[in-house]
Design an enzyme around this catalytic site. Structure first.
Site, PDB file in Angstrom:
ATOM      1  N   PRO A  62      -4.137   0.059  18.615  1.00  0.00           N
ATOM      2  CA  PRO A  62      -3.918  -0.436  17.247  1.00  0.00           C
ATOM      3  C   PRO A  62      -4.017   0.634  16.159  1.00  0.00           C
ATOM      4  O   PRO A  62      -3.746   0.366  15.000  1.00  0.00           O
ATOM      5  CB  PRO A  62      -5.034  -1.466  17.068  1.00  0.00           C
ATOM      6  CG  PRO A  62      -6.087  -1.057  18.029  1.00  0.00           C
ATOM      7  CD  PRO A  62      -5.376  -0.436  19.190  1.00  0.00           C
ATOM      8  N   HIS A 119       0.862  -1.194   0.000  1.00  0.00           N
ATOM      9  CA  HIS A 119       0.000   0.000   0.000  1.00  0.00           C
ATOM     10  C   HIS A 119       0.891   1.234   0.000  1.00  0.00           C
ATOM     11  O   HIS A 119       1.733   1.399   0.872  1.00  0.00           O
ATOM     12  CB  HIS A 119      -0.903   0.004   1.245  1.00  0.00           C
ATOM     13  CG  HIS A 119      -2.123  -0.838   1.110  1.00  0.00           C
ATOM     14  ND1 HIS A 119      -3.284  -0.581   1.797  1.00  0.00           N
ATOM     15  CD2 HIS A 119      -2.367  -1.936   0.348  1.00  0.00           C
ATOM     16  CE1 HIS A 119      -4.202  -1.473   1.460  1.00  0.00           C
ATOM     17  NE2 HIS A 119      -3.662  -2.323   0.586  1.00  0.00           N
ATOM     18  N   LYS A 174       1.115  -0.601  15.116  1.00  0.00           N
ATOM     19  CA  LYS A 174       2.511  -0.695  15.558  1.00  0.00           C
ATOM     20  C   LYS A 174       2.797  -1.900  16.449  1.00  0.00           C
ATOM     21  O   LYS A 174       3.942  -2.097  16.844  1.00  0.00           O
ATOM     22  CB  LYS A 174       2.901   0.585  16.316  1.00  0.00           C
ATOM     23  CG  LYS A 174       2.996   1.812  15.417  1.00  0.00           C
ATOM     24  CD  LYS A 174       3.995   1.612  14.308  1.00  0.00           C
ATOM     25  CE  LYS A 174       3.960   2.727  13.281  1.00  0.00           C
ATOM     26  NZ  LYS A 174       4.631   2.326  12.024  1.00  0.00           N
ATOM     27  N   TYR A 183       4.404   6.124  10.010  1.00  0.00           N
ATOM     28  CA  TYR A 183       3.492   5.021   9.687  1.00  0.00           C
ATOM     29  C   TYR A 183       4.231   3.876   8.987  1.00  0.00           C
ATOM     30  O   TYR A 183       4.040   2.705   9.316  1.00  0.00           O
ATOM     31  CB  TYR A 183       2.346   5.515   8.790  1.00  0.00           C
ATOM     32  CG  TYR A 183       1.192   4.542   8.694  1.00  0.00           C
ATOM     33  CD1 TYR A 183       1.200   3.499   7.777  1.00  0.00           C
ATOM     34  CD2 TYR A 183       0.087   4.662   9.533  1.00  0.00           C
ATOM     35  CE1 TYR A 183       0.143   2.596   7.702  1.00  0.00           C
ATOM     36  CE2 TYR A 183      -0.975   3.769   9.458  1.00  0.00           C
ATOM     37  CZ  TYR A 183      -0.935   2.736   8.534  1.00  0.00           C
ATOM     38  OH  TYR A 183      -1.983   1.837   8.458  1.00  0.00           O
ATOM     39  N   TYR A 231      -8.981   5.670   7.581  1.00  0.00           N
ATOM     40  CA  TYR A 231      -9.118   5.985   9.010  1.00  0.00           C
ATOM     41  C   TYR A 231     -10.111   7.141   9.106  1.00  0.00           C
ATOM     42  O   TYR A 231      -9.902   8.182   8.482  1.00  0.00           O
ATOM     43  CB  TYR A 231      -7.775   6.415   9.587  1.00  0.00           C
ATOM     44  CG  TYR A 231      -6.742   5.323   9.709  1.00  0.00           C
ATOM     45  CD1 TYR A 231      -5.894   5.011   8.647  1.00  0.00           C
ATOM     46  CD2 TYR A 231      -6.609   4.604  10.893  1.00  0.00           C
ATOM     47  CE1 TYR A 231      -4.933   4.017   8.767  1.00  0.00           C
ATOM     48  CE2 TYR A 231      -5.653   3.600  11.019  1.00  0.00           C
ATOM     49  CZ  TYR A 231      -4.814   3.318   9.949  1.00  0.00           C
ATOM     50  OH  TYR A 231      -3.864   2.325  10.074  1.00  0.00           O
TER      51      TYR A 231
HETATM   52  C1  PHB Z   1      -6.226  -4.302  10.501  1.00  0.00           C
HETATM   53  O1  PHB Z   1      -6.256  -4.524   9.265  1.00  0.00           O
HETATM   54  O2  PHB Z   1      -6.659  -5.126  11.345  1.00  0.00           O
HETATM   55  C2  PHB Z   1      -5.662  -2.986  10.994  1.00  0.00           C
HETATM   56  C3  PHB Z   1      -5.057  -2.142  10.076  1.00  0.00           C
HETATM   57  C4  PHB Z   1      -4.542  -0.926  10.507  1.00  0.00           C
HETATM   58  C5  PHB Z   1      -4.634  -0.582  11.844  1.00  0.00           C
HETATM   59  C6  PHB Z   1      -5.237  -1.443  12.771  1.00  0.00           C
HETATM   60  C7  PHB Z   1      -5.758  -2.650  12.341  1.00  0.00           C
HETATM   61  O3  PHB Z   1      -4.147   0.618  12.250  1.00  0.00           O
END
Ligand code: PHB
Ligand code: APR
Length: 389
Positions: free
Chosen positions: A292, A72, A296, A384, A200
């Site tokens: 989450p 990505h 990280k 990130y 997000y």
């Molecule tokens: C996930 O795909 O479970 C996931 C992806 C990004 C995050 C947290 C969880 O920041």
């Protein structure tokens, strides 16, 4: 029995460390409380930093990830009706790899079984003895019998609820914690992802995240109350709430379906110092936890493994303890930066129960700045995709 290294915990940290050590001829036995199937049944995040990708390549377990993983080059961030993209390639020249943590763990278990390195499952009553001596040993029970392994080093890779962290005396150990006043309700559905990159979302109703595992396996989250129970949320209620929290045109594209997994996870920031006590080294969730939001958890466990593997390799191959002596400070330096980023991104994207209007305006101002300023986006992208090891 004797082993150069005893690894407590057969999750990603323990498995990755074990595989790297094995490839250098350093013997390490893994003691795991559960079964392989139980460990692989855990649903966790799925965004890998390039540092972890490199470690998996070094460990010889990257083949399936390279075929089934999705690089990505950026992520989307939405707030209200605004949505913008942070371009990882533009600011860092590197992508992240979207590949389920469960798959990473599966690949590591397959590799361990293929090489015949020892793993003991269903262990109980693991106790670390004389960690602050030159002759530590570990006792544990399996099949009703107590076993003892004498070793040079113990790697505590047994997660937040393991025994390793608690082996470090209270007089030595210092813990730092922040518990967030909300949780994440997550759903896994065999539906095509709503977008090819993650979204997000900060909405007036709370945080949401649109993620994925593959072209027909989507992972979604909505912020929920700590009082919520999974049974409070029907699939329909989840989908309706998710649609309210993401931009309308995105919601209109959302393909809903039955959940194959649904769970609520609390959010916490947590760090233990030091990450070493004598011949005991803490790795991964045994030493630290992140919310989450920044993905990280596994990635910070990976940098711990990188530092510890390097130190152990230096000890055995060069009779030099510089690396293991520097382990705790080196690991913690990167851990705290990951903690900060995860805290920052969580604070930016969630609605707090006690949030004032002023607090909200601060969030909007920071989101506006992030949307409109390339330097701000570069700072986010650099964190990130993963700070250097
Ligand atoms: C996930 O795909 O479970 C996931 C992806 C990004 C995050 C947290 C969880 O920041
Ligand atoms: N004895 C043996 N094994 C134990 C014990 C014990 N006393 N306590 C816990 N374990 C095992 C658990 O069953 C688990 O399989 O240790 C393992 C720890 O694995 P994780 O909790 O996954 O932690 P870690 O390997 O550091 O992975 C960190 O993966 O699980 C995610 O959220 C986590 O993203 C983070 C990353």
């Amino acid at each position: 029995m004797r082993s150069q290294v005893v690894i407590i915990g057969g999750g990603p940290s323990g498995l990755l460390l074990g595989q790297l050590l094995h490839l250098r001829g350093i013997d390490a036995i893994i003691l795991e409380r559960k079964t392989r199937e139980y460990v692989l049944g855990r649903i966790r995040a799925g965004v890998l930093e390039q540092g972890l990708v490199g470690l998996l390549e070094e460990a010889g377990v990257a083949d399936r990830m390279k075929v089934e993983g999705f690089p990505h080059d950026g992520t989307l961030i939405s707030y209200g009706d605004e949505i913008f993209r942070v371009d990882f390639q533009e600011h860092t020249g590197t992508p992240v790899m979207v590949y389920g943590q469960t798959e990473v763990t599966r690949d590591l278990y397959d590799a361990r079984e293929a090489c015949g390195a020892p793993t003991v499952f269903n262990v109980e009553n693991v106790v670390i003895h004389d960690a602050d001596s030159a002759a530590p040993f570990v006792t544990y029970d399996v099949d009703g019998a107590q076993k003892r392994i004498d070793c040079d080093f113990v790697a505590g890779c047994d997660g937040f609820h393991g025994v390793s962290r608690k082996t470090i005396p209270d007089t030595v150990r210092k813990e730092f914690e922040k518990v967030y006043p909300f949780g994440w309700l997550g759903i896994l559905s065999e539906t095509p992802p709503v977008n090819h990159e993650l979204i997000y979302a900060n909405s007036e109703r709370g945080f949401a995240l649109c993620s994925m595992r593959n072209a027909n396996l989507s992972r979604y989250y909505v912020q929920c109350s700590l009082d919520d129970k999974v049974e409070d949320w029907s699939n329909e209620a989840f989908w309706d709430e998710l649609k309210r929290r993401i931009p309308a045109d995105t919601a209109a594209q959302l393909v809903t379906g039955p959940s194959i997994e649904k769970s609520i996870a609390p959010l916490r920031s947590f760090v233990t110092e030091p990450m070493r006590w004598g011949r005991l080294f803490l790795c991964g969730d045994a030493a630290h936890i992140v919310p989450p939001t920044g993905a990280k958890g596994l990635n910070t466990a990976a940098s711990d493994v990188h530092y510890l593997y390097g130190g152990l390799r230096q000890f055995y191959e060069e009779n030099d303890s510089t690396g293991i002596d520097a382990y705790s400070a080196r690991a913690l330096s990167r851990v705290w930066k990951a903690e900060r980023f995860s805290w920052w991104f969580s604070s930016l994207m969630h609605r707090y129960p006690d949030q004032t209007e002023f607090d909200h305006r601060m969030q909007v101002a920071e989101l506006e700045f992030l949307r409109s300023n390339k330097a701000a986006q570069a700072a986010m992208a650099i964190n990130y995709v993963g700070l250097p090891y």
